[in-house]
Design an enzyme around this catalytic site. Structure first.
Site, mmCIF file in Angstrom:
data_model
loop_
_atom_site.group_PDB
_atom_site.id
_atom_site.type_symbol
_atom_site.label_atom_id
_atom_site.label_comp_id
_atom_site.label_asym_id
_atom_site.label_seq_id
_atom_site.Cartn_x
_atom_site.Cartn_y
_atom_site.Cartn_z
ATOM 1 N N ASP A 10 0.850 -1.193 0.000
ATOM 2 C CA ASP A 10 0.000 0.000 0.000
ATOM 3 C C ASP A 10 0.886 1.245 0.000
ATOM 4 O O ASP A 10 2.077 1.177 0.342
ATOM 5 C CB ASP A 10 -0.893 -0.032 1.250
ATOM 6 C CG ASP A 10 -1.678 1.241 1.435
ATOM 7 O OD1 ASP A 10 -2.405 1.621 0.502
ATOM 8 O OD2 ASP A 10 -1.542 1.865 2.506
ATOM 9 N N ASP A 12 -0.526 5.176 0.686
ATOM 10 C CA ASP A 12 -0.958 6.149 1.699
ATOM 11 C C ASP A 12 -1.057 5.496 3.073
ATOM 12 O O ASP A 12 -1.798 4.537 3.261
ATOM 13 C CB ASP A 12 -2.323 6.748 1.325
ATOM 14 C CG ASP A 12 -2.235 7.648 0.101
ATOM 15 O OD1 ASP A 12 -1.322 8.479 0.061
ATOM 16 O OD2 ASP A 12 -3.076 7.497 -0.795
ATOM 17 N N LYS A 182 -9.137 -2.075 -3.370
ATOM 18 C CA LYS A 182 -9.068 -2.782 -2.099
ATOM 19 C C LYS A 182 -10.225 -2.384 -1.185
ATOM 20 O O LYS A 182 -10.586 -1.211 -1.163
ATOM 21 C CB LYS A 182 -7.736 -2.453 -1.398
ATOM 22 C CG LYS A 182 -6.493 -2.820 -2.191
ATOM 23 C CD LYS A 182 -5.224 -2.346 -1.492
ATOM 24 C CE LYS A 182 -5.107 -0.835 -1.457
ATOM 25 N NZ LYS A 182 -3.858 -0.345 -0.859
ATOM 26 N N ASP A 207 -1.493 -0.390 6.081
ATOM 27 C CA ASP A 207 -1.813 0.190 7.392
ATOM 28 C C ASP A 207 -3.285 0.091 7.770
ATOM 29 O O ASP A 207 -3.633 0.068 8.948
ATOM 30 C CB ASP A 207 -1.418 1.673 7.415
ATOM 31 C CG ASP A 207 -2.325 2.507 6.516
ATOM 32 O OD1 ASP A 207 -3.116 3.319 7.039
ATOM 33 O OD2 ASP A 207 -2.270 2.333 5.288
#
Length: 259
Positions: A10, A12, A182, A207
């Site tokens: 990922d 961000d 996602k 995250d």
């Protein structure tokens, strides 16, 4: 921790927040590059082209190539093109989404008389754009959203995400969209297809539990959670299916891989 043959990563909240580099990110990518471990950046951000994403990463000291970037815009365009080649589309979103759609031979229009309405993150969203999207769905266009993230991490804090914009059209029309990014399997299957490896050999790093971690769970691959973005370690304890691993940051992931 298991040493995987490849990683889906990922952006961000994992490698950066807005324009702020997250400690451990460049070290982790350097480790993967030095050991020639394949990896793809899988992002729900539909506003940028892969080239723009790679440029941003490189400016932050993260050596990346455009062909290592899989965006929700690319997955959305491919999904529509496979289902209905040459279809007409009304879209909300940035240049990344528009380029992805047109590169796949889809026709982007500015009115509500279209085959598909596609919602991507649009930082210049207006009432008129939402109105046209709503009318398009009411006219029978197939409703697609690049992702369901209700918020995105920026330097100022957590700002409205694509899911929040999409919800306006959903509430107004009563129609639920097909989500591509996602945690939906559509974008993950695309990334796994590019890697060409067994699922047991790949891990998803991120995250946010509801998107990143669930995206891995939904396609039966291991997951590595980092506590640098949205979901805290304490919040993980309330989840019915925990990630395979959780770490403070990517520095700790490197230590584990080296041990």
């Amino acid at each position: 921790m298991k040493n995987y043959q490849a990683y889906l990563i990922d952006l961000d909240g994992t490698l950066y927040k807005g324009d702020e580099h997250i400690d451990g990110a460049s070290q982790f990518i350097s480790y993967l590059n030095q050991h020639k471990i394949p990896h793809l950046y899988v992002t729900n951000n539909s506003t940028k082209d892969p080239e723009e994403v790679a440029t941003k990463l490189n400016k932050m000291g993260l050596v990346a190539r455009a062909d290592e970037v899989v965006t929700s815009a690319l997955a959305t365009a491919e999904y529509i093109a496979e289902e209905s080649p040459g279809a007409s589309v009304y879209m909300l979103g940035g240049s990344g989404l528009k380029h992805a759609l047109t590169d796949k031979g889809l026709v982007v229009k500015e009115d509500e008389f279209v085959d598909y309405v596609v919602i991507g993150l649009d930082e210049a969203v207006t009432y008129e754009k939402l109105s046209t999207a709503t009318l398009g769905v009411r006219n029978g266009a197939k409703f697609i959203s690049t992702n369901q993230d209700v918020s995105i991490p920026k330097e100022r804090g957590f700002l409205p995400g694509n899911g929040a914009i999409t919800s306006v059209v959903t509430v107004s029309t009563g129609v639920q969209p097909i989500f591509i990014g996602k945690p939906e399997p559509i974008i993950m299957r695309k990334a796994l297809e590019i890697l060409g490896l067994e699922r047991s050999e790949v891990a998803m790093v991120g995250d946010l539990y509801d998107t990143d971690i669930m995206s891995g769970i939904n396609v039966n691959i291991d997951t590595i959670h980092v506590q640098t973005g949205v979901t805290t370690k304490e919040e993980l304890e309330l989840k019915p299916v925990p990630p395979t691993y959780t770490f403070k940051d990517l520095n700790d992931v490197i230590k584990e891989l080296q041990s």
